[in-house]
Design a protein around this motif. Structure first.
Motif, PDB file in Angstrom:
ATOM      1  N   GLN A 167       0.821  -1.225   0.000  1.00 51.46           N
ATOM      2  CA  GLN A 167       0.000   0.000   0.000  1.00 51.46           C
ATOM      3  C   GLN A 167       0.852   1.272   0.000  1.00 51.46           C
ATOM      4  OE1 GLN A 167      -2.426  -1.453   3.527  1.00 51.46           O
ATOM      5  NE2 GLN A 167      -4.056  -0.622   2.254  1.00 51.46           N
ATOM      6  N   MET A 168       1.892   1.265  -0.842  1.00 46.21           N
ATOM      7  CA  MET A 168       2.791   2.412  -0.925  1.00 46.21           C
ATOM      8  C   MET A 168       2.304   3.414  -1.966  1.00 46.21           C
ATOM      9  SD  MET A 168       4.966   1.652   1.376  1.00 46.21           S
ATOM     10  CE  MET A 168       5.990   3.099   1.094  1.00 46.21           C
ATOM     11  N   GLN A 169       2.700   4.666  -1.786  1.00 40.91           N
ATOM     12  CA  GLN A 169       2.449   5.686  -2.797  1.00 40.91           C
ATOM     13  C   GLN A 169       3.595   6.698  -2.778  1.00 40.91           C
ATOM     14  OE1 GLN A 169      -0.834   8.058  -0.058  1.00 40.91           O
ATOM     15  NE2 GLN A 169      -1.137   8.017  -2.233  1.00 40.91           N
ATOM     16  N   VAL A 172      11.549   3.391   7.224  1.00 37.59           N
ATOM     17  CA  VAL A 172      10.549   3.966   8.134  1.00 37.59           C
ATOM     18  C   VAL A 172       9.386   4.460   7.281  1.00 37.59           C
ATOM     19  CG1 VAL A 172      10.070   5.755   9.838  1.00 37.59           C
ATOM     20  CG2 VAL A 172      12.330   4.675   9.779  1.00 37.59           C
ATOM     21  N   LEU A 173       8.198   3.916   7.540  1.00 31.68           N
ATOM     22  CA  LEU A 173       7.008   4.283   6.773  1.00 31.68           C
ATOM     23  C   LEU A 173       6.140   5.248   7.569  1.00 31.68           C
ATOM     24  CD1 LEU A 173       5.950   0.817   5.285  1.00 31.68           C
ATOM     25  CD2 LEU A 173       7.668   2.436   4.447  1.00 31.68           C
ATOM     26  N   VAL A 196      -5.654  18.797  11.963  1.00 29.45           N
ATOM     27  CA  VAL A 196      -4.464  19.007  11.157  1.00 29.45           C
ATOM     28  C   VAL A 196      -4.105  17.702  10.441  1.00 29.45           C
ATOM     29  CG1 VAL A 196      -2.045  19.717  11.189  1.00 29.45           C
ATOM     30  CG2 VAL A 196      -3.629  20.670  12.862  1.00 29.45           C
ATOM     31  N   LEU A 197      -3.840  17.775   9.136  1.00 29.04           N
ATOM     32  CA  LEU A 197      -3.429  16.595   8.377  1.00 29.04           C
ATOM     33  C   LEU A 197      -1.928  16.406   8.563  1.00 29.04           C
ATOM     34  CD1 LEU A 197      -4.356  14.344   6.450  1.00 29.04           C
ATOM     35  CD2 LEU A 197      -3.829  15.870   4.540  1.00 29.04           C
ATOM     36  N   CYS A 198      -1.550  15.282   9.161  1.00 28.91           N
ATOM     37  CA  CYS A 198      -0.143  15.054   9.512  1.00 28.91           C
ATOM     38  C   CYS A 198       0.322  13.705   8.999  1.00 28.91           C
ATOM     39  CB  CYS A 198       0.046  15.074  11.029  1.00 28.91           C
ATOM     40  SG  CYS A 198      -0.399  16.623  11.792  1.00 28.91           S
ATOM     41  N   GLU A 199       1.625  13.562   8.930  1.00 28.74           N
ATOM     42  CA  GLU A 199       2.232  12.259   8.653  1.00 28.74           C
ATOM     43  C   GLU A 199       2.733  11.679   9.968  1.00 28.74           C
ATOM     44  OE1 GLU A 199       5.251  12.570   5.694  1.00 28.74           O
ATOM     45  OE2 GLU A 199       3.782  12.520   4.058  1.00 28.74           O
ATOM     46  N   VAL A 200       2.303  10.458  10.249  1.00 30.98           N
ATOM     47  CA  VAL A 200       2.723   9.797  11.483  1.00 30.98           C
ATOM     48  C   VAL A 200       3.397   8.477  11.138  1.00 30.98           C
ATOM     49  CG1 VAL A 200       0.933  10.871  12.890  1.00 30.98           C
ATOM     50  CG2 VAL A 200       0.454   8.691  11.777  1.00 30.98           C
ATOM     51  N   ASP A 201       4.378   8.085  11.941  1.00 25.59           N
ATOM     52  CA  ASP A 201       5.078   6.831  11.696  1.00 25.59           C
ATOM     53  C   ASP A 201       4.109   5.661  11.781  1.00 25.59           C
ATOM     54  OD1 ASP A 201       7.285   8.401  11.550  1.00 25.59           O
ATOM     55  OD2 ASP A 201       8.305   7.592  13.316  1.00 25.59           O
ATOM     56  N   LYS A 202       4.315   4.693  10.890  1.00 25.37           N
ATOM     57  CA  LYS A 202       3.446   3.510  10.863  1.00 25.37           C
ATOM     58  C   LYS A 202       3.607   2.710  12.129  1.00 25.37           C
ATOM     59  CE  LYS A 202       2.632  -0.698   8.147  1.00 25.37           C
ATOM     60  NZ  LYS A 202       3.086  -1.513   7.012  1.00 25.37           N
TER      61      LYS A 202
END
Length: 202
Positions: free
Chosen positions: A86-88, A124-125, A196-202
């Motif tokens: 499920q990568m992009q 790290v995803l 807030v739209l954020c990126e969090v570690d999987k």
């Protein structure tokens, strides 16, 4: 859907052939092609430089290349591996140094898929999530208790201000106002700010 946090590299040896996989976070097809060329320059004597990339919110840009391996035995399994995880917004380039033992079509498919899968396992995803932003004002005497709470819950503190009282601005996936209220004996309640739209570690 997941992205890689930063570029990463991993290596496998399969039947004396070296498979070195490079992962690169990518925003456009031009960037992907430029990255492939940079890896080719880095390994000018490699036997093959196979690649696959997925770009876009729906991974609508998808390309793969076998670079001289039998058709469908390198780029396609690499692309399928990225899809499976499920990568992009990612480019994967697998460099192969032939070790003298032929792997056959099935062996090649497994080798290239395994190389990308191994690289993703080591990277790290991150994933995009909507998080709630809060501000909490509280007494200095509660710093230890609240620091322990935020650390234990893995809650991201954006900012700490020490003035007349202490103010923490933080991001949280769930509404934790009742928990904070209970923890401070009903004396302090976080104030909700926005999502807030954020990126969090999987």
């Amino acid at each position: 859907m997941y992205r890689i946090k930063e570029d990463s590299t991993s290596e496998l040896e399969i039947k004396k052939s070296r498979f070195i996989t490079y992962l690169h976070r990518t925003n456009s097809e031009e960037e992907a092609k430029a990255f492939v060329q940079s890896i080719k320059k880095l390994h000018p004597n490699a036997t093959h430089h196979c690649y696959a990339f997925l770009i876009g919110e729906q991974s609508e840009i998808r390309r793969s290349n076998d670079d001289g391996e039998p058709a469908g035995t390198a780029g396609v399994p690499m692309l399928e591996c990225l899809d499976h995880h499920q990568m992009q917004d990612i480019t994967a380039v697998t460099v192969r140094y032939f070790g003298g033992i032929k792997l056959g079509a099935g062996g090649l498919i497994r080798a290239y898929a395994k190389s990308v899968s191994h690289a993703l396992d080591e990277a790290v995803l991150v994933e995009k999530k909507w998080l709630k932003r809060y501000e909490l004002h509280f007494d200095y005497a509660l710093i230890g208790r609240l620091d322990h709470y935020f650390r234990e819950k893995g809650i991201l503190i954006l900012e700490k201000r020490y003035e007349e009282d202490v103010c923490y601005a933080y991001l949280c996936e769930e509404d934790n106002r009742e928990e904070i209220c209970s923890l401070t004996n009903g004396n302090y309640i976080p104030v909700y700010d926005k999502e807030v739209l954020c990126e969090v570690d999987k």
